[in-house]
Design an enzyme around this catalytic site. Structure first.
Site, PDB file in Angstrom:
ATOM      1  N   GLN A 113       0.818  -1.210   0.000  1.00  0.00           N
ATOM      2  CA  GLN A 113       0.000   0.000   0.000  1.00  0.00           C
ATOM      3  C   GLN A 113       0.855   1.265   0.000  1.00  0.00           C
ATOM      4  O   GLN A 113       2.058   1.237   0.241  1.00  0.00           O
ATOM      5  CB  GLN A 113      -0.911   0.008   1.230  1.00  0.00           C
ATOM      6  CG  GLN A 113      -2.059  -1.000   1.155  1.00  0.00           C
ATOM      7  CD  GLN A 113      -3.042  -0.816   2.296  1.00  0.00           C
ATOM      8  OE1 GLN A 113      -2.974  -1.494   3.296  1.00  0.00           O
ATOM      9  NE2 GLN A 113      -3.960   0.118   2.143  1.00  0.00           N
ATOM     10  N   ASP A 152      -2.373  -4.996   0.206  1.00  0.00           N
ATOM     11  CA  ASP A 152      -1.887  -6.293   0.687  1.00  0.00           C
ATOM     12  C   ASP A 152      -2.648  -6.810   1.902  1.00  0.00           C
ATOM     13  O   ASP A 152      -2.988  -7.996   1.966  1.00  0.00           O
ATOM     14  CB  ASP A 152      -0.379  -6.246   0.960  1.00  0.00           C
ATOM     15  CG  ASP A 152       0.053  -5.070   1.822  1.00  0.00           C
ATOM     16  OD1 ASP A 152      -0.804  -4.298   2.306  1.00  0.00           O
ATOM     17  OD2 ASP A 152       1.279  -4.920   2.010  1.00  0.00           O
TER      18      ASP A 152
END
Length: 456
Positions: free
Chosen positions: A65, A218
Site C-alpha cells: 500500500q 496487501d
C-alpha cells in the site's frame, strides 16, 4: 499475484475449489524507492516460473500500500516510486496534520496521515522536487500500475484501483466512497488524474483473453485470502507488523493509531501498522550469529519477561506511535540478563508488545476480537507462537503457512470470473496456542516505550 516490498508471488488456484495448481516468485530490489519497471520484470519472471497463464481465466493483483507512482502525460514514470517505508515525508505529514487538524483528517478520510501515506509523499515531492511535481499528470499506487501494465497500459483514463488501496492514499474517503480532491489539492498544490475506483468484483480490463480484477491492498488481500469475517482480528508478521480486523462500519481515529481503511469485500478494515516486526527477529538473529530455529530455542530457555530485560524495537523508526526518526532502546540490562537467550526473548516480547498496543487501539474503536489469527513468515517460529498469546492476552490461532495476500487476490479473481465469492475449503493444519497473560511484561514495556518517546 502479491507484489510486496521484497518480492512478487504468483499463485494459481482452481476457481471452484481453491486448490493450489502451481506458483512462482521473484525478488524486488532493496530500498525505499524503486523504478516500477522492476515490479513488472519481477511479475513476468514469477508468472513464467509459475508455468504461464495459458490455462488461467482471471487474475488479480494485490500489492504493497501507499506507494507513490507519478506518471506524465504520456504515461511514463516521472521518478522512482516512493514506497510506504520511505520516511523522508515525515515532516510533510506533520505539516499536513498541523494545517488541517487531526480531527479533520480522521473525519474526511478515516485516517490521520503519517509518512507512509501517499498524500504526504506528494507534499514532499511538491516541496523538494518541484520540476518532477510539475511533470506529474497522474498519481497511482503500485498495484494500480501493475494492473495497468497487465491491461496494456493505455491512456491515463484507463488507470483503475480498488477501494482498499485507495483508502490508504489520504485523499479517498472509505465512508463516503469517493475521492477528496480538495485534500489532494491542498497537499500537492494542484489536482492530478487519479485512478477510477472499482468495486470488489469490478473488471480492470483484459490481459489477452484473461480477465483482470480490481486488485487490493496487501492487508485487504490477506483478509480475503484467510476468509476473515467480522469478529476476526489478523496479526500479520511481515517486514512490518499489522493488526487489522473486518468491520461493517468505518473507523475514524483522530489519535492516528488506527487507520480507517476499506477492505476488499465491501466492508472496512481498521488497521494498526508497526514498522518493526519480523525484521526485529532478523536483526536479533544476525547480531547473535544464529538462525531463527536457534533464536527460538534461546528465547524459550528463559522465563516470561526475560528477567526484566525489555527491548523497545524501533529499529527502523516507527509508524505507530508516529515516530519516524525514533531508534530502538534496551532497558533493564543486568549481569544476569546480559545473555543471548534474554535478548532473544526480549526481542520477541518487544515486537508483540507493540502489536498488543495495536490490538488495544482496535478494541477502543469498537472492534470485537472473537478470534485472533497469526500469519506471516515469522508466525511459523515456535517461540513466536508460544509467546504471542501471553503478550496479546488471548488465544492465538495460527493457520498453515500460505501466501495469503496472493491467495486473496486469487479468490477475488475467481469472484470476478463467476460473480460469486467462492467459499473455498479452509486450510488444514490450523493450531491454537494459549498461555497465561503477562501484564507485567506489557507494563514494563509501556514504561520503557514512554521513556524512549520522551527522549525524541
Amino acid at each position: 499475484m502479491d507484489s510486496s516490498t521484497q518480492s512478487v508471488k504468483v499463485v494459481i488456484r482452481d476457481a471452484a475449489t481453491g486448490a493450489l495448481v502451481r506458483s512462482g516468485r521473484a525478488s524486488h530490489p532493496d530500498g525505499t524507492e524503486v523504478d516500477p519497471r522492476h515490479w513488472w520484470d519481477g511479475l513476468r519472471s514469477a508468472i513464467a516460473q509459475a508455468g504461464g497463464l495459458d490455462d488461467v481465466e482471471a487474475i488479480s493483483v494485490a500489492g504493497q500500500q501507499h506507494g507513490m507512482v507519478c506518471l506524465d502525460d504520456a504515461g511514463a514514470v516521472v521518478r522512482p516510486a516512493l514506497l510506504w517505508n520511505d520516511t523522508r515525508s515525515a515532516a510533510a505529514a506533520a505539516d499536513l496534520v498541523s494545517e488541517l487538524g487531526a480531527d479533520t483528517w480522521a473525519e474526511s478520510v478515516g485516517s490521520v496521515p503519517v509518512a507512509s501515506f501517499t498524500v504526504t509523499k506528494l507534499r514532499w515531492l511538491a516541496t523538494h522536487e518541484p520540476e518532477a511535481a510539475a511533470r506529474t499528470a497522474a498519481v497511482c499506487l503500485p498495484h494500480d500500475w501493475l494492473t495497468w501494465q497487465l491491461t496494456g497500459a493505455g491512456d491515463l483514463a484507463t488507470l483503475v484501483t480498488d477501494r482498499s488501496d485507495a483508502s490508504g492514499t489520504g485523499y479517498w474517503s472509505p465512508s463516503g466512497g469517493a475521492y477528496r480532491p480538495d485534500l489532494l489539492e491542498h497537499a500537492f498544490g494542484r489536482l492530478a488524474h487519479l485512478p477510477r475506483v472499482l468495486d470488489p468484483t469490478g473488471t480492470a480490463g483484459k490481459h489477452g483473453n484473461v480477465i483482470v480484477g480490481a486488485g487490493a491492498g496487501d492487508n485487504a488481500g490477506a483478509a480475503l485470502g484467510l476468509g476473515a469475517r467480522p469478529g476476526d482480528v489478523v496479526v500479520s508478521l511481515g517486514t512490518s507488523g499489522t493488526v487489522f480486523g473486518v468491520s461493517t462500519v468505518p473507523a475514524a481515529d483522530p489519535s492516528a493509531a488506527v487507520a480507517g481503511f476499506a477492505d476488499a469485500s465491501g466492508h472496512f478494515l481498521p488497521l494498526v501498522c508497526t514498522l518493526n516486526a519480523a525484521q526485529v527477529l532478523d536483526a536479533t538473529a544476525r547480531l547473535l550469529g544464529v538462525g531463527h530455529d536457534e533464536l527460538a530455542t534461546l528465547a524459550l530457555s528463559v522465563p516470561s519477561g526475560a528477567d526484566g530485560l525489555t527491548l523497545v524495537p524501533y529499529l527502523n523508526g516507527e509508524r505507530t506511535p508516529d515516530r519516524p526518526h525514533a531508534t530502538g532502546s534496551l532497558h533493564g540490562l543486568t549481569l544476569d540478563s546480559m545473555t543471548a537467550a534474554h535478548l532473544a526473548r526480549a526481542a520477541i516480547e518487544g515486537m508483540f508488545c507493540g502489536l498488543a498496543d495495536g490490538l488495544d487501539a482496535l478494541r477502543a474503536q469498537g472492534l470485537t476480537a472473537e478470534r485472533v489469527l497469526l500469519i506471516g513468515g515469522a508466525a511459523a517460529n515456535p517461540a513466536v507462537q508460544r509467546i504471542a498469546p501471553s503478550i496479546l492476552g488471548c488465544p492465538v490461532t495460527t493457520p498453515p503457512a500460505s501466501e495469503y495476500v496472493a491467495d486473496g487476490a486469487a479468490r477475488q479473481a475467481a469472484w470476478t470470473l463467476t460473480g460469486t465469492l467462492p467459499t473455498w475449503q479452509p486450510p488444514t493444519g490450523t493450531t491454537t496456542h494459549e498461555a497465561d497473560p503477562a501484564p507485567d511484561v506489557r507494563s514494563r514495556y509501556a514504561e520503557a516505550r514512554d521513556k524512549t518517546l520522551n527522549r525524541r
